[in-house]
Scaffold this active site. Structure first.
Site, mmCIF file in Angstrom:
data_model
loop_
_atom_site.group_PDB
_atom_site.id
_atom_site.type_symbol
_atom_site.label_atom_id
_atom_site.label_comp_id
_atom_site.label_asym_id
_atom_site.label_seq_id
_atom_site.Cartn_x
_atom_site.Cartn_y
_atom_site.Cartn_z
ATOM 1 N N ASP A 150 13.302 38.654 38.143
ATOM 2 C CA ASP A 150 11.984 38.170 37.711
ATOM 3 C C ASP A 150 11.896 36.645 37.661
ATOM 4 O O ASP A 150 10.953 36.089 37.090
ATOM 5 C CB ASP A 150 11.640 38.742 36.332
ATOM 6 C CG ASP A 150 12.528 38.209 35.219
ATOM 7 O OD1 ASP A 150 13.596 37.622 35.535
ATOM 8 O OD2 ASP A 150 12.165 38.361 34.030
ATOM 9 N N ASN A 171 26.067 30.179 33.697
ATOM 10 C CA ASN A 171 25.051 29.633 34.600
ATOM 11 C C ASN A 171 25.118 28.109 34.759
ATOM 12 O O ASN A 171 24.340 27.535 35.529
ATOM 13 C CB ASN A 171 23.649 30.014 34.111
ATOM 14 C CG ASN A 171 23.349 31.487 34.325
ATOM 15 O OD1 ASN A 171 23.837 32.095 35.286
ATOM 16 N ND2 ASN A 171 22.554 32.072 33.442
ATOM 17 N N HIS A 206 31.321 37.120 47.332
ATOM 18 C CA HIS A 206 32.309 36.064 47.113
ATOM 19 C C HIS A 206 32.986 35.629 48.397
ATOM 20 O O HIS A 206 33.887 34.787 48.358
ATOM 21 C CB HIS A 206 33.366 36.531 46.101
ATOM 22 C CG HIS A 206 32.845 36.630 44.708
ATOM 23 N ND1 HIS A 206 33.531 37.258 43.680
ATOM 24 C CD2 HIS A 206 31.687 36.188 44.151
ATOM 25 C CE1 HIS A 206 32.822 37.190 42.566
ATOM 26 N NE2 HIS A 206 31.698 36.546 42.833
#
Length: 328
Positions: free
Chosen positions: A77, A96, A194
């Protein structure tokens, strides 16, 4: 040039065939959602990204990771894009802090807004960007379902709770993915993202210097690879980075699985795949996928599955003009 075109067609054909198994599984999202309201938007996004990647190839891995970290918290979202109020948003959570690509998404969004104001969500642009990042890294060109709308809530605590840990074992990872209605296979397949990008030494230094808390090294690490890592990631100097796929760090291929199979996985969560019989079998199968058809097809399906997590559609959510700014 003909050979390159043929390779691109092969990458696309393989994935289109695979996508047939998921078409129609999610009624609220659809392929070509913007065909009438903003025709050509996917090509517009891809063209802008091509220009951005020409200046910084590392952003390809960044945008793939950005989409993943967004989808695992509140769903896909674009809540990760929201700027923080008093350092409480998702982007301020420790996992993050090394995420990159916010500016690239905003640049693409500005181009799209100029052509189709308040029609295309940041969440959809992030999904397209992740797909194109894979494609521009010689990976598959798969179709992206669109029709997502943007969320207006972003909480640091939820990012800390919902993002899978870099040292989680298969049981832990299966739980984190299962909560998002993603399967065991999705977990093993999406781990191969990865094959692009790097990780900071702080994410894996415990495997080098204090694996069990006794100042030891992870015995599953290939000794030569461990020595190579220790030369870069010295104790107390953990800001350096290492490629997560030491074989082909800038190319989207099965180098990740080959590295894992050779006990040269950088993160504990990647190395842990070999500890599970089913995950290990898939890893070994992919190391022999010479033409990459199976891997590309599986990855496309799992990315579409992940792109459905917690989506806002219809009249839910909103369309933000600037991805980082809340709309009241």
């Amino acid at each position: 040039m003909m050979a390159m075109a043929g390779a691109a067609v092969r990458r696309m054909v393989v994935v289109v065939a695979a996508m047939m198994v998921v078409v129609g599984a999610e009624a609220q999202l659809q392929y070509g959602f913007y065909n009438a309201s903003c025709p050509g938007v996917e090509e517009m996004v891809r063209a802008e990204l091509k220009s951005i990647f020409a200046n910084d190839t590392t952003l390809r891995a960044g945008l793939l990771r950005l989409h993943f970290h967004d989808c695992f918290v509140r769903g896909c979202d674009a809540s990760l894009m929201l700027n923080s109020h008093n350092s409480t948003a998702e982007k301020d959570a420790d996992p993050n802090l090394t995420v990159r690509g916010y500016e690239a998404i905003e640049a693409v969004k500005a181009k799209v807004e100029a052509a189709c104001p308040l029609l295309v969500s940041c969440a959809d642009i992030m999904a397209m960007a992740a797909r194109d990042a894979v494609y521009f890294s010689d990976g598959p060109l798969y179709q992206v379902e669109t029709g997502r709308r943007d969320g207006n809530v972003s909480k640091l605590a939820e990012a800390l709770r919902d993002l899978p840990p870099s040292d989680g074992n298969v049981t832990v990872l299966t739980h984190y993915f299962g909560v998002k209605n993603l399967t065991f296979k999705d977990m093993v397949v999406l781990s191969a993202a990865h094959t692009l990008g790097v990780a900071h030494c702080s994410s894996f230094s415990k495997r080098l210097y204090n694996f069990t808390g006794a100042g030891d090294q992870d015995p599953s690490l290939d000794p030569a690879y461990a020595k190579q890592l220790a030369a870069v990631c010295k104790p107390g100097k953990l800001a350096s980075v290492e490629p997560m796929d030491p074989l082909t760090p800038v190319k989207f291929d099965n180098g990740y699985y080959k590295s894992v199979a050779a006990h040269q996985a950088l993160l504990g969560s990647d190395a842990a795949l070999l500890d599970d019989s089913l995950a290990g079998a898939y890893v070994r199968l992919m190391t022999n996928d010479t033409n990459l058809n199976t891997f590309f097809a599986d990855f496309a399906v799992s990315m579409v599955n992940m792109g459905r997590v917690g989506v806002l559609t219809g009249t839910d959510g909103q369309i933000r003009a600037t991805c980082g700014i809340y709309v009241d």
